[in-house]
Design an enzyme around this catalytic site. Structure first.
Site, PDB file in Angstrom:
ATOM      1  CG  HIS A  94     -29.899 -88.480 -63.132  1.00 53.36           C
ATOM      2  ND1 HIS A  94     -29.752 -89.119 -62.061  1.00 53.36           N
ATOM      3  CD2 HIS A  94     -30.416 -87.137 -62.311  1.00 53.36           C
ATOM      4  CE1 HIS A  94     -30.010 -88.773 -60.911  1.00 53.36           C
ATOM      5  NE2 HIS A  94     -30.266 -87.475 -61.110  1.00 53.36           N
ATOM      6  CE1 TYR A 133     -33.202 -97.282 -62.976  1.00 50.48           C
ATOM      7  CE2 TYR A 133     -35.239 -98.508 -62.758  1.00 50.48           C
ATOM      8  CZ  TYR A 133     -34.633 -97.388 -63.364  1.00 50.48           C
ATOM      9  OH  TYR A 133     -35.303 -96.416 -63.492  1.00 50.48           O
ATOM     10  N   PRO A 170     -44.058 -99.740 -63.555  1.00 50.88           N
ATOM     11  CG  PRO A 170     -43.701 -99.505 -61.195  1.00 50.88           C
ATOM     12  CD  PRO A 170     -44.662-100.188 -62.272  1.00 50.88           C
ATOM     13  CE  LYS A 209     -38.876 -95.354 -71.908  1.00 47.37           C
ATOM     14  NZ  LYS A 209     -38.263 -94.258 -71.194  1.00 47.37           N
ATOM     15  CE1 TYR A 254     -34.351 -95.803 -66.539  1.00 47.87           C
ATOM     16  CE2 TYR A 254     -33.651 -93.665 -67.010  1.00 47.87           C
ATOM     17  CZ  TYR A 254     -34.185 -94.551 -65.958  1.00 47.87           C
ATOM     18  OH  TYR A 254     -34.503 -94.016 -64.720  1.00 47.87           O
TER      19      TYR A 254
HETATM   20  C1  DHB Z   1     -38.272 -93.247 -60.156  1.00 51.08           C
HETATM   21  C2  DHB Z   1     -39.647 -94.172 -60.435  1.00 51.08           C
HETATM   22  C3  DHB Z   1     -39.378 -94.967 -61.452  1.00 51.08           C
HETATM   23  O1  DHB Z   1     -40.404 -96.052 -61.831  1.00 51.08           O
HETATM   24  C4  DHB Z   1     -38.297 -95.270 -62.064  1.00 51.08           C
HETATM   25  O2  DHB Z   1     -38.040 -96.106 -63.134  1.00 51.08           O
HETATM   26  C5  DHB Z   1     -37.400 -94.162 -61.714  1.00 51.08           C
HETATM   27  C6  DHB Z   1     -37.373 -93.328 -60.896  1.00 51.08           C
HETATM   28  C7  DHB Z   1     -38.679 -91.962 -59.151  1.00 51.08           C
HETATM   29  O3  DHB Z   1     -39.825 -92.224 -58.720  1.00 51.08           O
HETATM   30  O4  DHB Z   1     -37.855 -91.352 -58.754  1.00 51.08           O
END
Ligand code: DHB
Length: 391
Positions: free
Chosen positions: A76, A203, A292, A296, A384
């Site tokens: 990505h 997001y 989450p 990270k 990221y």
């Molecule tokens: C996923 C989980 C995340 O915490 C994130 O920031 C991006 C993707 C996932 O499970 O696809």
């Protein structure tokens, strides 16, 4: 009768950190034993996050074709930040010339377990560590799958046993001692059988709270929406789940399909006060937890392991302690950068239950500052995709 195994490095926990460490040690000719209280099946089927930093993928490349991150995973080159009903792309390639790979953690674990077993690694499932005795020759006191006493005597013990670490007490003196923060929300996660609603991750900050649209494959999608921490996974019907998700992603029509898995993820920020004491060190979630948002967690665990593997090579091959002494400080720099990033993404994107109108407008101002500024976009992209690995 206690069974005692002797090895150079005892690794408690067969998550990504512990397994990758055993591989890096083997590359240096250092023998290790890895134990985990879970079964192989449980480890390989627990659903976790799905984003790998470029440096994580590169380190996984060292296990050879067993790593399917590049073949089965998807590269990505950006994400979308959405607020006030409009999407804003953060272009990683343009900002920092790096990328991430969408490849779920349990697939990484399948790859690592297969590679370690093929290499003849002593890897034992269903073995529960009860405590670590620190000292010149530290020992892991455990029970095997039948409940019989089992011990590992080693030159060094690594605690890669997750957020409920047993090893932590041998390093910090208590099972909890650390810097800690809680959040007034959680994520409701779903897996569904449907085509992707978007090519890249979305997001989304909305008046109803946060949502994340992620993917797994052409036919399976992963999505999350902000919920109260005490939410029961059975609290919503399937139709209600789609309503909750859809209203948080205005502007994109989500492609719906049967939801076959639901889970609630609690948010915590945590860093243990100490990361190494004597002949025991902590890596990954045993050392730190992040919320989450931004994915990270596993990447940080892998970054710890890279530093610790070098330090253990110096210690065990050359008797040189300098890198090990520096381990806590070296990894702390990245840990706190990742703590900041995860906290920042979380607070910028979620609706706090006690937020005032002022707070909400300020948050939109913050999002606008990020997407309309080259520097804002570059910070997000750099964090990221992952900072360069420390060593
Ligand atoms: C996923 C989980 C995340 O915490 C994130 O920031 C991006 C993707 C996932 O499970 O696809």
């Amino acid at each position: 009768m206690t069974t005692t195994v002797r090895t150079r490095v005892a690794i408690v926990g067969a998550g990504p950190a512990g397994l990758l460490l055993s591989h890096l040690l083997e590359q240096a000719g250092i023998e290790s034993v890895v134990i985990d209280q879970r079964s192989r099946d449980e480890i390989e089927s627990t659903i976790r996050a799905g984003i790998l930093e470029q440096g994580t993928v590169e380190l996984l490349d060292t296990i050879g074709p067993a790593s399917r991150a590049r073949t089965v995973g998807h590269r990505h080159d950006g994400i979308e930040l959405r607020f006030e009903g409009e999407g804003h792309r953060i272009d990683f390639a343009a900002s920092v010339g790096r990328a991430v790979w969408l490849y779920p953690q349990h697939e990484v674990l399948k790859d690592l377990i297969a590679a370690r077993l093929a290499a003849g690694q002593d890897l034992r499932f269903g073995v529960t560590a009860e405590r670590i005795e620190n000292g010149d020759r530290p020992r892991v006191i455990a029970r095997d799958a039948d409940g019989a006493p089992f011990e590992i005597e080693a030159e060094f013990v690594v605690g890669s046993d997750g957020s409920r670490s047993v090893a932590r007490a041998a390093v910090t003196g208590s099972s909890t001692g650390g810097y800690f923060r809680e959040y007034p929300f959680a994520w409701f996660g779903v897996l569904c059988e449907a085509p992707p609603s978007s090519d890249e991750l979305i997001y989304s900050n909305s008046p109803d709270g946060f949502a994340l649209v992620s993917q797994r494959s052409a036919t399976v999608q992963r999505m999350y929406f902000q919920c109260a921490p005490d939410t029961d996974t059975a609290a919503y019907s399937e139709a209600q789940l789609w309503d909750e998700l859809q209203k948080r992603v205005p502007g994109t029509e989500l492609k719906q399909g049967p939801i076959f898995q639901r889970d609630v993820l609690r948010f915590r920020s945590f860093v243990a006060h100490e990361l190494r004491r004597g002949r025991v060190a902590l890596v990954g979630d045993a050392a730190h937890t992040v919320p989450p948002t931004g994915a990270k967690g596993m990447n940080l665990a892998i970054a710890d392991v890279r530093v610790l593997a070098k330090a253990l090579r110096a210690l065990l091959l050359d008797g040189e302690e300098r890198l090990l002494d520096a381990y806590p400080e070296t990894v702390s720099r990245r840990i706190w950068k990742a703590q900041h990033f995860s906290w920042w993404m979380t607070s910028m994107l979620h609706a706090a239950p006690d937020a005032t109108d002022f707070d909400r407008r300020r948050q939109l101002g913050e999002l606008r500052t990020v997407v309309e500024s080259e520097h804002g976009r570059a910070y997000l992209a750099e964090a990221y995709c992952g900072w360069p690995l420390d060593v």
